[in-house]
Design a protein around this motif. Structure first.
Motif, short mmCIF file in Angstrom:
data_model
loop_
_atom_site.label_atom_id
_atom_site.label_comp_id
_atom_site.label_asym_id
_atom_site.label_seq_id
_atom_site.Cartn_x
_atom_site.Cartn_y
_atom_site.Cartn_z
N ARG A 94 4.20 8.32 14.94
CA ARG A 94 2.97 7.59 14.67
C ARG A 94 2.54 6.74 15.87
N LEU A 154 10.14 1.49 4.06
CA LEU A 154 8.91 0.81 3.66
C LEU A 154 8.09 0.37 4.86
N VAL A 157 6.48 3.86 6.94
CA VAL A 157 5.63 4.89 6.34
C VAL A 157 4.16 4.45 6.40
N ARG A 160 -0.64 4.04 2.70
CA ARG A 160 -0.86 4.54 1.34
C ARG A 160 0.44 4.88 0.61
N MET A 161 1.54 5.05 1.36
CA MET A 161 2.82 5.40 0.74
C MET A 161 3.69 4.19 0.42
N ARG A 162 3.31 3.03 0.93
CA ARG A 162 4.19 1.87 0.80
C ARG A 162 4.46 1.43 -0.65
N LEU A 164 4.77 3.15 -3.38
CA LEU A 164 5.78 4.03 -3.97
C LEU A 164 7.14 3.77 -3.36
N VAL A 165 7.19 3.65 -2.04
CA VAL A 165 8.47 3.41 -1.36
C VAL A 165 9.05 2.06 -1.78
N PRO A 225 -3.61 1.88 0.58
CA PRO A 225 -3.50 2.28 -0.82
C PRO A 225 -4.66 1.70 -1.62
N GLN A 230 -1.84 -0.77 -5.16
CA GLN A 230 -1.18 -1.89 -4.50
C GLN A 230 -0.95 -3.03 -5.48
N THR A 233 1.58 -2.10 -8.32
CA THR A 233 2.97 -2.11 -7.89
C THR A 233 3.49 -3.52 -7.73
N HIS A 295 1.86 -5.40 4.29
CA HIS A 295 0.43 -5.13 4.14
C HIS A 295 -0.39 -6.15 4.92
#
Length: 304
Positions: A94, A154, A157, A160-162, A164-165, A225, A230, A233, A295
Motif C-alpha cells: 500500500r 487492524l 488493512v 473499509r476492513m477495519r 470487521l478486523v 467504512p 463503523q 461496530t 480512524h
C-alpha cells in the motif's frame, strides 16, 4: 501550475488534537498496568482475589481445556513472525511506510515491554499466597502476543476492513486471555495488564500516524467504512465492554469482601467469572479504542 499540499490551520489543530488524544490513551494504559500491579500483586488482598480466580478455574476445566489448548497453540514465535511479515507486506504494497514502522513498534514494543516488566521491573512480594507461580507473572506474554497480532492487522488493512478486523481481533484476544485463565497459566490481572500494554503501544503509534506529513493525492486509506458499519461496530464493542465490565466489577468486589474466606465452590466461581468477564471487557474496550484512534489518525488533509 503545480501546488504543494499545505495543511490549513484547522487541519493542523485537528492533527494536534488527535496526537494528544493518542498520547493520553497511551499514558493512561501504562498507568493502568501499574495500577493493576499495585492492587493485585503488591497487596495481600489483591493476591488473594487473583488466587481465588485461579482456583475457580478448576471447575469444568477438563472440557474447557480442550478448546483453550487449541487457542493457545496458535500463539507462538513462528505465528508472530508470520503475522509480522504479512502486516509489513500489506503496508509496503500500500506504500504506507509509516504503517510498516507502526507494525514493528507495536509488535516489538509491546512484547518486549511485557517481558521487561514481568522479569526486570515489577516484583511480586511474598504475602503467603501460594496459588500459582511465586514469581511475578504480570503481564501475560501469551495475551500480549495474541493481542498485538490482532492489532497490527487492524492498523494496516484498508479503512473499509477495519471494523470487521476489530471485531474479530477482540474476540481472538479475549479467547486467548480466557484460555490462559482456563489452563491456570495466568491470573486475571496478568491478562488485563497485557491488553493494556498493547493498547499503550497502539495509541502511541497512532500518534505517529497522525503526525506523519500529509501528501498530495486521494485519501490513501481508501474508501472509509460506512458510518453505519463503523458506528455499529464501535457501539457493539463498547456495549460488550460496559456490560462485561460491570459484571466483572460486581463479581470481583464480592470476592474482595469474601477473601480470605472465599473457599467454597460458589465463591471461587464468582472470582473466576469476574476474571473472565474482566478479560472480555478489556479486549472489547481496547479494540474499540484502537479502531477509533486509527480512524481519527488516518483522516488527515490530502489535497492536490
Amino acid at each position: 501550475m503545480t501546488t504543494t499540499a499545505t495543511p490549513t490551520t484547522p487541519a493542523r489543530t485537528r492533527r494536534s488534537a488527535v496526537v494528544a488524544a493518542c498520547l493520553a490513551v497511551s499514558v493512561a494504559s501504562l498507568a493502568g498496568v501499574l495500577g493493576l500491579w499495585a492492587v493485585f500483586v503488591d497487596t495481600e488482598q489483591g493476591q488473594l482475589v487473583d488466587a481465588a480466580a485461579v482456583e475457580g478455574a478448576v471447575y469444568g476445566q477438563t472440557e474447557l481445556w480442550r478448546m483453550a489448548e487449541r487457542v493457545l497453540d496458535v500463539v507462538s514465535v513462528s505465528a508472530i513472525a508470520v503475522v509480522l511479515v504479512v502486516a509489513v507486506g500489506i503496508a509496503v504494497v500500500r506504500r504506507r511506510w509509516e504503517l510498516a514502522v507502526q507494525v514493528a513498534l507495536v509488535m516489538g514494543g509491546a512484547n518486549l515491554t511485557t517481558q521487561v516488566l514481568k522479569y526486570l521491573v515489577l516484583p511480586r512480594p511474598d504475602h503467603g499466597v501460594n496459588t500459582g507461580s511465586a514469581e511475578n507473572t504480570l503481564p501475560s506474554g501469551h495475551t500480549t502476543a495474541a493481542t498485538s497480532i490482532a492489532v497490527v492487522l487492524l492498523l494496516v488493512v484498508p479503512a473499509r476492513m477495519r471494523p470487521l478486523v476489530a471485531a474479530v481481533g477482540a474476540a481472538y484476544a479475549a479467547a486467548t486471555g480466557v484460555s490462559t485463565l482456563v489452563g491456570q497459566w495466568h491470573r486475571p490481572s496478568d491478562v488485563l495488564a497485557a491488553v493494556l500494554v498493547v493498547l499503550a503501544w497502539t495509541a502511541a503509534t497512532c500518534a505517529l500516524t497522525a503526525s506523519w506529513p500529509p501528501r498530495p493525492g486521494p485519501d490513501v486509506d481508501g474508501p472509509p467504512p460506512t458510518p453505519r458499519l463503523q458506528g455499529g461496530t464501535l457501539g457493539a464493542l463498547w456495549t460488550v465492554a460496559l456490560l462485561a465490565g460491570a459484571g466483572a466489577v460486581a463479581a470481583l468486589a464480592r470476592t474482595w469482601q469474601a477473601v480470605p474466606g472465599a473457599g467454597t465452590r460458589s465463591e471461587l466461581l464468582w472470582a473466576y467469572g469476574g476474571g473472565v468477564l474482566g478479560t472480555v471487557a478489556a479486549c472489547a474496550a481496547t479494540f474499540a479504542t484502537a479502531l477509533a484512534l486509527r480512524h481519527a489518525a488516518g483522516r488527515r488533509l490530502r489535497s492536490a
